[in-house]
Write a protein that holds these residues in place. Structure first.
Motif: not given
Length: 206
Positions: A19-30, A44-51, A159-167
């Motif tokens: 699987l390819t995991v893409l970290k998406t920083s919408l407003f804040f880290a994580n 899969f997806r994980v959505d968050s819009y700030g603290p 690639l950068g650390k915001d894109v990584f593989s999950l085997c």
């Protein structure tokens, strides 16, 4: 391989799955993740819009349709940055199905995973998540999943650390594995890892 904790049997594969995991920083880290299979299909997806919209000590893993699969939540108060996993959205105060904590192993970034209600099922995560290089081992010391830097196949460039593989190894639940990735992301910084309350520079994974 001995059956692992099953969050959703739809994410257990008979063959090794990458699987390819893409970290998406919408407003804040994580802030979020999207996870794709080798065909580019959303898994899969994980959505968050700030603290302000969600407790930063809680993250919810969803499938491609937005169905809540797993909630990981920081246990307070606790030592060793203990986190716990709950089935679904975690809103009905069910007991956790697993817990994750840092292990005190000198010179190694190690995380212990304990599965409740299934004696003998435990896992160890070793390596450096901040550098996207770590492995998940079962109680028999067999690798059940790996997190690695992703390499562009056309250019052979890392690639950068915001894109990584999950085997995922055959038989290991991908939703459970992704829940562990979420906890690692919450407890490991990109430049430093925390060990018993002290920030230390990460070392290269074995």
């Amino acid at each position: 391989m001995k059956a692992s904790l099953v969050v959703d049997d739809g994410f257990i594969y008979e063959e090794e799955k990458l699987l390819t995991v893409l970290k998406t920083s919408l407003f804040f880290a994580n802030d979020g993740f999207t996870v794709y299979d080798c065909n580019g299909q959303l898994v899969f997806r994980v959505d968050s819009y700030g603290p302000d919209t969600r407790d930063r000590g809680e993250v919810v893993l969803m499938d491609a349709q937005g169905r809540c699969l797993l909630t990981v939540r920081r246990k307070r108060p606790s030592l060793h940055h203990r986190w716990e996993g709950y089935m679904g959205d975690g809103s009905d105060a069910k007991k956790p199905v697993f817990s994750v904590r840092r292990s005190s192993i000198i010179g190694r970034c190690s995380v212990a995973v304990e599965v409740y209600g299934n004696p003998g099922e435990e896992y160890q995560i070793e390596g450096n998540f901040g550098q996207r290089s770590c492995s998940i081992f079962d109680a028999e010391k067999k690798v059940v999943a790996e997190i690695r830097r992703k390499v562009d196949s056309s250019t052979n460039v890392v690639l950068g650390k915001d894109v990584f593989s999950l085997c995922l190894k055959p038989g290991f639940d991908g939703a459970f594995a992704m829940g562990l990735v979420l906890i690692l992301d919450q407890t490991s910084g990109d430049d430093y890892v925390e060990n018993d309350g002290t920030d230390v520079q990460p070392t290269a994974a074995d």
